[in-house]
Design an enzyme around this catalytic site. Sequence first.
Site, mmCIF file in Angstrom:
data_model
loop_
_atom_site.group_PDB
_atom_site.id
_atom_site.type_symbol
_atom_site.label_atom_id
_atom_site.label_comp_id
_atom_site.label_asym_id
_atom_site.label_seq_id
_atom_site.Cartn_x
_atom_site.Cartn_y
_atom_site.Cartn_z
ATOM 1 C CB THR A 15 -0.889 -0.013 1.266
ATOM 2 O OG1 THR A 15 -1.573 -1.250 1.298
ATOM 3 C CG2 THR A 15 -1.872 1.118 1.284
ATOM 4 C CB VAL A 16 3.452 2.533 2.361
ATOM 5 C CG1 VAL A 16 4.281 3.793 2.489
ATOM 6 C CG2 VAL A 16 2.506 2.395 3.552
ATOM 7 C CE LYS A 69 4.356 0.555 12.627
ATOM 8 N NZ LYS A 69 3.354 0.847 11.683
ATOM 9 N N GLY A 109 2.251 8.420 10.175
ATOM 10 C CA GLY A 109 1.997 8.445 8.723
ATOM 11 C C GLY A 109 2.264 9.780 8.069
ATOM 12 N N GLY A 156 -11.866 -1.818 6.733
ATOM 13 C CA GLY A 156 -10.457 -1.682 6.325
ATOM 14 C C GLY A 156 -9.614 -0.885 7.304
ATOM 15 C CD GLU A 209 -2.392 -4.704 9.279
ATOM 16 O OE1 GLU A 209 -2.004 -5.811 8.861
ATOM 17 O OE2 GLU A 209 -1.703 -3.684 9.266
ATOM 18 C CG ASP A 246 1.247 0.871 15.380
ATOM 19 O OD1 ASP A 246 2.006 0.605 14.433
ATOM 20 O OD2 ASP A 246 0.604 1.942 15.454
ATOM 21 C CE LYS A 258 2.575 4.171 14.222
ATOM 22 N NZ LYS A 258 1.129 4.041 14.032
ATOM 23 N N GLY A 293 -2.308 4.770 5.656
ATOM 24 C CA GLY A 293 -2.963 4.850 4.351
ATOM 25 C C GLY A 293 -1.975 5.198 3.256
#
Length: 437
Positions: A13-14, A105, A134, A187, A190, A201, A205, A302
């Site tokens: 995606t990225v 990260k 992001g 969406g 996950e 997560d 960060k 995203g």
Amino acid sequence: MPQIKVGLIGFGTVGAGMVEVLINNRRLIADRIGAEIAVKKIADLDIASDRGVRIDPIVLTTDAMEIINDPEIDVVVELMGGCDQAMEYILMAMERGKHVVTANKALIAKHGRLLFDTAERYGVDIAFEASVAGGIPIIRALREGLAGNQIKAVLAILNGTSNYILTRMTEEGLSFNEALSIAKRSGYAEVDPTLDIDGSDAAHKLTIVVSLAFGLPCKYEDIYKEGIDTVCPEDIRFAGEFGYCLKLLAIARQVDGHIEARVHPAFVPLDHILANVNEAYNAVYVEGDFVGPTLFYGLGAGRRPTGSAVVSDLMDIARNQIKGITGRVPPLSFVRPPARELSLKPIDQLITGYYFRFSALDRPGVLSKISGFLGANNISIASVIQKGRAGHGSVPVVMLTHEAMERDVRKSLELLDKLDVVTERTVLFRVEKKTGN
Ligand code: HSE
């Protein structure tokens, strides 16, 4: 016009977002940096699926070593995720004199020191703007824009999945599992959402943020973390009655020569600017000694937002390359440790307000028994709500405390939960101060 040649490892995606930004804003980017950024090769195990971007199939390969060993490639962008293989590719790329951009990260949080030292040894740059929040340029803000400030505090919503789930629970009164199902269907979560909902997560960060903000080499393992999977709609409703909402916060604060660094769900006053950060949005509130309060808000995940962050790193590196310099800004913003020695504060020494939800028998004297017990352990009650009879003999007794020490709180709850009038394990959340308190 000079050309900066890029090799991309990981066309998910990225990666597709990065290519899309480079194609759509090609002219703008060239005008800004005086060079063209050209994607020379893209490696991914899947080179058949359509990513919705127009690329020459000749650039695609399933072999990342074609990128690592290509002497013409100036910058390797690692967007494959995971730790071991990604680390190996990045180290090999640096050894071959290539600059590196990554959004990884977990890798930066766990192995940042090794990566930064290796970059310095080989005279290359490493950039990782997309690894935190992001599309929000918080790394550049901490490293450069706010560099003249002592950072007092960072309060952040760094996980979009959790924020989306808590928003659904708050607005629709859903249970955690119901909100998680919606997040998966829409969406925002996950298939395996573990790292998002257990706080890992956000803790990855926050590890990076703490290092940048305070110059304190911070280990991921040292960040205290709790997730949102134990949050009940009942507690969100009580939070509202007290004038708060419930958010998964990543908090870093400088207090008396120590740094608090913790990720957990917290009561946030409804008049705090972070209380209005909903859905999958991220926000980072930073307080500096000269700048005062600042707020950075946007999408933390995203294709397009994260692609935008990766491209900003590529442009930075391109500018350095054109000027023939590297390492102009140290990866963590400090060329040597700050003069003032700081250390991470263990969670049991944290001093903050607390919310407790006891499940207690509805009998005369129970409330005074609980409050007397808390008082004897240095915990002072600020407000109490006790609802009517639930029908099965147990009622919620809900209270907010004044500031107390986590160690006292833990010890008290452990003992209180053993009382015969307390029927279930007591629920605890930490509470952020209301303005003016
Ligand atoms: N999974 C993350 C989130 C985005 O939900 O915010 C990538 O870091």
